[in-house]
Enzyme design. Structure first.
Site, mmCIF file in Angstrom:
data_model
loop_
_atom_site.group_PDB
_atom_site.id
_atom_site.type_symbol
_atom_site.label_atom_id
_atom_site.label_comp_id
_atom_site.label_asym_id
_atom_site.label_seq_id
_atom_site.Cartn_x
_atom_site.Cartn_y
_atom_site.Cartn_z
ATOM 1 N N HIS A 60 31.226 35.697 17.330
ATOM 2 C CA HIS A 60 31.363 34.281 16.961
ATOM 3 C C HIS A 60 32.865 33.969 16.990
ATOM 4 C CE1 HIS A 60 30.474 30.472 15.221
ATOM 5 N NE2 HIS A 60 30.113 30.808 13.996
ATOM 6 N N MET B 94 34.925 39.692 25.862
ATOM 7 C CA MET B 94 35.018 38.660 24.832
ATOM 8 C C MET B 94 35.616 37.368 25.384
ATOM 9 S SD MET B 94 33.510 39.879 22.465
ATOM 10 C CE MET B 94 32.936 41.413 21.786
ATOM 11 N N HIS C 52 27.692 32.257 26.421
ATOM 12 C CA HIS C 52 27.352 31.402 25.287
ATOM 13 C C HIS C 52 25.844 31.374 25.102
ATOM 14 C CE1 HIS C 52 27.311 27.982 22.562
ATOM 15 N NE2 HIS C 52 28.548 28.359 22.306
ATOM 16 N N ASP D 188 36.826 30.159 23.281
ATOM 17 C CA ASP D 188 37.725 31.177 22.738
ATOM 18 C C ASP D 188 38.655 31.783 23.777
ATOM 19 O OD1 ASP D 188 36.899 31.083 20.050
ATOM 20 O OD2 ASP D 188 35.036 32.048 20.630
ATOM 21 N N ARG E 250 37.089 24.096 11.468
ATOM 22 C CA ARG E 250 35.628 24.027 11.279
ATOM 23 C C ARG E 250 35.223 23.638 9.871
ATOM 24 N NH1 ARG E 250 31.602 26.095 14.536
ATOM 25 N NH2 ARG E 250 32.914 25.265 16.200
ATOM 26 N N ARG F 69 14.052 29.296 4.299
ATOM 27 C CA ARG F 69 13.439 30.576 3.986
ATOM 28 C C ARG F 69 12.399 30.851 5.063
ATOM 29 N NH1 ARG F 69 10.287 34.849 3.789
ATOM 30 N NH2 ARG F 69 10.124 35.892 1.767
HETATM 31 N N1 COA Z 1 30.355 39.972 28.860
HETATM 32 C C1 COA Z 1 29.535 40.723 29.617
HETATM 33 N N2 COA Z 1 28.207 40.550 29.640
HETATM 34 C C2 COA Z 1 27.705 39.554 28.886
HETATM 35 C C3 COA Z 1 28.505 38.731 28.077
HETATM 36 C C4 COA Z 1 29.874 38.969 28.087
HETATM 37 N N3 COA Z 1 30.702 38.236 27.351
HETATM 38 N N4 COA Z 1 27.737 37.838 27.432
HETATM 39 C C5 COA Z 1 26.480 38.097 27.807
HETATM 40 N N5 COA Z 1 26.454 39.117 28.699
HETATM 41 C C6 COA Z 1 25.275 39.698 29.315
HETATM 42 C C7 COA Z 1 24.490 40.486 28.274
HETATM 43 O O1 COA Z 1 24.919 41.830 28.199
HETATM 44 C C8 COA Z 1 23.086 40.339 28.779
HETATM 45 O O2 COA Z 1 22.896 41.252 29.833
HETATM 46 P P1 COA Z 1 21.467 41.993 30.022
HETATM 47 O O3 COA Z 1 20.469 40.899 30.248
HETATM 48 O O4 COA Z 1 21.718 42.894 31.174
HETATM 49 O O5 COA Z 1 21.214 42.721 28.723
HETATM 50 C C9 COA Z 1 23.069 38.939 29.379
HETATM 51 O O6 COA Z 1 24.424 38.646 29.705
HETATM 52 C C10 COA Z 1 22.519 37.894 28.418
HETATM 53 O O7 COA Z 1 23.268 37.929 27.240
HETATM 54 P P2 COA Z 1 22.687 37.811 25.774
HETATM 55 O O8 COA Z 1 23.262 38.930 24.946
HETATM 56 O O9 COA Z 1 21.189 37.665 25.790
HETATM 57 O O10 COA Z 1 23.302 36.471 25.312
HETATM 58 P P3 COA Z 1 23.280 35.930 23.843
HETATM 59 O O11 COA Z 1 22.853 34.535 23.932
HETATM 60 O O12 COA Z 1 22.517 36.795 22.898
HETATM 61 O O13 COA Z 1 24.806 36.086 23.424
HETATM 62 C C11 COA Z 1 27.044 35.664 23.142
HETATM 63 C C12 COA Z 1 25.708 35.057 23.491
HETATM 64 C C13 COA Z 1 28.078 34.559 23.002
HETATM 65 C C14 COA Z 1 26.944 36.415 21.807
HETATM 66 C C15 COA Z 1 27.458 36.643 24.251
HETATM 67 O O14 COA Z 1 27.618 35.936 25.459
HETATM 68 C C16 COA Z 1 28.715 37.405 23.909
HETATM 69 O O15 COA Z 1 28.652 38.426 23.220
HETATM 70 N N6 COA Z 1 29.906 36.916 24.372
HETATM 71 C C17 COA Z 1 31.146 37.540 24.037
HETATM 72 C C18 COA Z 1 31.606 37.119 22.653
HETATM 73 C C19 COA Z 1 32.080 35.704 22.633
HETATM 74 O O16 COA Z 1 32.850 35.277 23.477
HETATM 75 N N7 COA Z 1 31.653 34.976 21.591
HETATM 76 C C20 COA Z 1 32.073 33.611 21.375
HETATM 77 C C21 COA Z 1 30.945 32.680 21.620
HETATM 78 S S1 COA Z 1 31.469 31.006 21.576
#
Ligand code: COA
Length: 373
Positions: free
Chosen positions: A220, A255, A259, A310, A335, A354
């Site tokens: 996040h 990172m 999204h 970010d 925020r 809940r």
């Molecule tokens: N780098 C590399 N691979 C990524 C990725 C990233 N930043 N974000 C997602 N992926 C990949 C996942 O590993 C997954 O691959 P798979 O299907 O082979 O397992 C696929 O893309 C789908 O991702 P998923 O984990 O289902 O997405 P999510 O909706 O659960 O997660 C985030 C969303 C933001 C948590 C995720 O994109 C992430 O961890 N990003 C990096 C952290 C970040 O920048 N956070 C700030 C958000 S505003």
């Protein structure tokens, strides 16, 4: 049992109604109370956006003037809070400092009928920068800084306290835009945490303290710090590309990319990228911005992934001379406006949050007394 791949992390679940923001309608787009993020970032100031989120409508000029004045008058730290901040270690993470500071303030200026949620929202908005930088200067150089200084905006106040002198106009506006971009984002993890805590009828500070805790993680808010740590490992775009290809090969998370809700682009990234470029040029940077652009290009080419807010916030903050561990605290400073609006909204139409769970554990079984196991 439901499919965890589909329902895990509440992905796609509508968890309530809101009038505050829309995120990713048709895969793109962000609006705060009906105004697009592009219009707000180009034409508004952070204080105008804060007022609009907290009070519901954009202010008139005189309302804005009086709001700026109110916030300026709320910048002084109470003495017992200074004592608390002085006890926290120099190597504490600044997010832990804000979480502790918020919680401590909740014991000093408790929520009551006369010191209500609106007063607390404005107080936290005005106080978070001073809370952070008082602790920072005291623990890093033993200096007790004055936080109630006459800087014209929250962006200017933060930069002036950090650097000990007024910041250039370009830097103040870049910071102002960044705060606008970070101000609100619908039912993200930290906002949902605030709403969940508020739904129990806990006090305002408890809800915000919980929100700060949720924001800290690198999935996040913490992603801006993690993105900077990645970017600054490299001296050239070629080096960055090589290392990133290896990370992707090892299926590592990068990172600042991806999204949960946006599927094609994060509209905030385009805005902050322009500011990062401007600041890079002003700083005659030849490394950080070109490395960032190459990382973006490789992520698009190899994974079809786009940067989120970010990613370019990291380089923008670096050009403003902000230490990396303060990146996520800046997210808090912005925020608090969105969190406050959501806590108000939750309280106005409250029902305890809940949910239920699919049970996947043991079937009911007989208890075996301890001597017979
Ligand atoms: N780098 C590399 N691979 C990524 C990725 C990233 N930043 N974000 C997602 N992926 C990949 C996942 O590993 C997954 O691959 P798979 O299907 O082979 O397992 C696929 O893309 C789908 O991702 P998923 O984990 O289902 O997405 P999510 O909706 O659960 O997660 C985030 C969303 C933001 C948590 C995720 O994109 C992430 O961890 N990003 C990096 C952290 C970040 O920048 N956070 C700030 C958000 S505003």
């Amino acid at each position: 049992m439901s499919d965890p791949k589909k329902t895990g992390g509440l992905a796609g679940i509508v968890a309530g109604e809101t009038t505050i923001a829309t995120v990713g309608k048709e895969g793109v787009g962000l609006t705060y109370r009906g105004y697009t993020i592009e219009d707000l970032a180009a034409q508004a100031t952070f204080e105008e956006v804060a007022y609009m989120l907290i009070y519901g409508e954009l202010p008139t000029q005189s309302q804005l003037d009086s709001y700026r004045h109110t916030l300026k008058c709320l910048r002084g730290l109470p003495a017992p809070l200074k004592t608390v901040l002085e006890q926290l270690p120099r190597d504490a993470h600044p997010m832990d400092v804000l979480r502790t500071g918020c919680s401590a303030l909740g014991t000093l200026e408790r929520e009551t009928k006369s010191h209500d949620q609106l007063a607390i929202a404005n107080r936290l908005l005005a106080l978070f920068p001073g809370m952070l930088l008082y602790w920072y200067h005291f623990t890093h150089s033993g200096k007790r800084i004055e936080t109630a200084i006459d800087a014209p905006s929250i962006a200017a106040h933060f930069l002036q306290m950090l650097h000990g002198k007024p910041a250039p106009e370009l830097h103040v506006r870049a910071m102002d835009v960044s705060l606008i971009l970070y101000a609100e984002h619908e039912f993200n993890a930290s906002t949902f945490t605030c709403r969940t805590i508020a739904s129990t009828m806990a006090d305002f500070y408890s809800a915000v303290t919980g929100g700060i805790g949720a924001l800290q993680g690198p999935l996040h808010g913490g992603a801006n710090e993690a993105a900077m740590e990645l970017i600054e490992q490299f001296q050239t775009p070629e080096e960055a590309e090589k290392a990133l290809m290896q990370m992707l090969h090892e299926k590592k998370l990068v990172m600042g990319f991806g999204h949960r809700v946006y599927k094609k682009a994060d509209p905030r990234s385009d805005v902050i990228k322009v500011w990062s470029k401007k600041l890079s040029e002003a700083a005659s940077d030849k490394v950080i911005y070109p490395v960032s652009e190459r990382l973006e290009a490789v992520m698009r080419r190899e994974k079809g992934m786009f940067p989120n807010l970010d990613f370019y916030s990291a380089s923008a903050y670096r050009f403003l001379g902000i230490p990396t561990p303060m990146f996520t605290p800046l997210f808090v400073i912005a925020r608090i406006t969105g969190w406050s609006a959501h806590i108000f909204e939750q309280r106005a139409h409250n029902r305890l949050i809940r949910p239920t769970a699919d049970y996947v554990g043991h079937a009911t079984r007989p208890f075996v007394p301890i001597g017979k196991r």
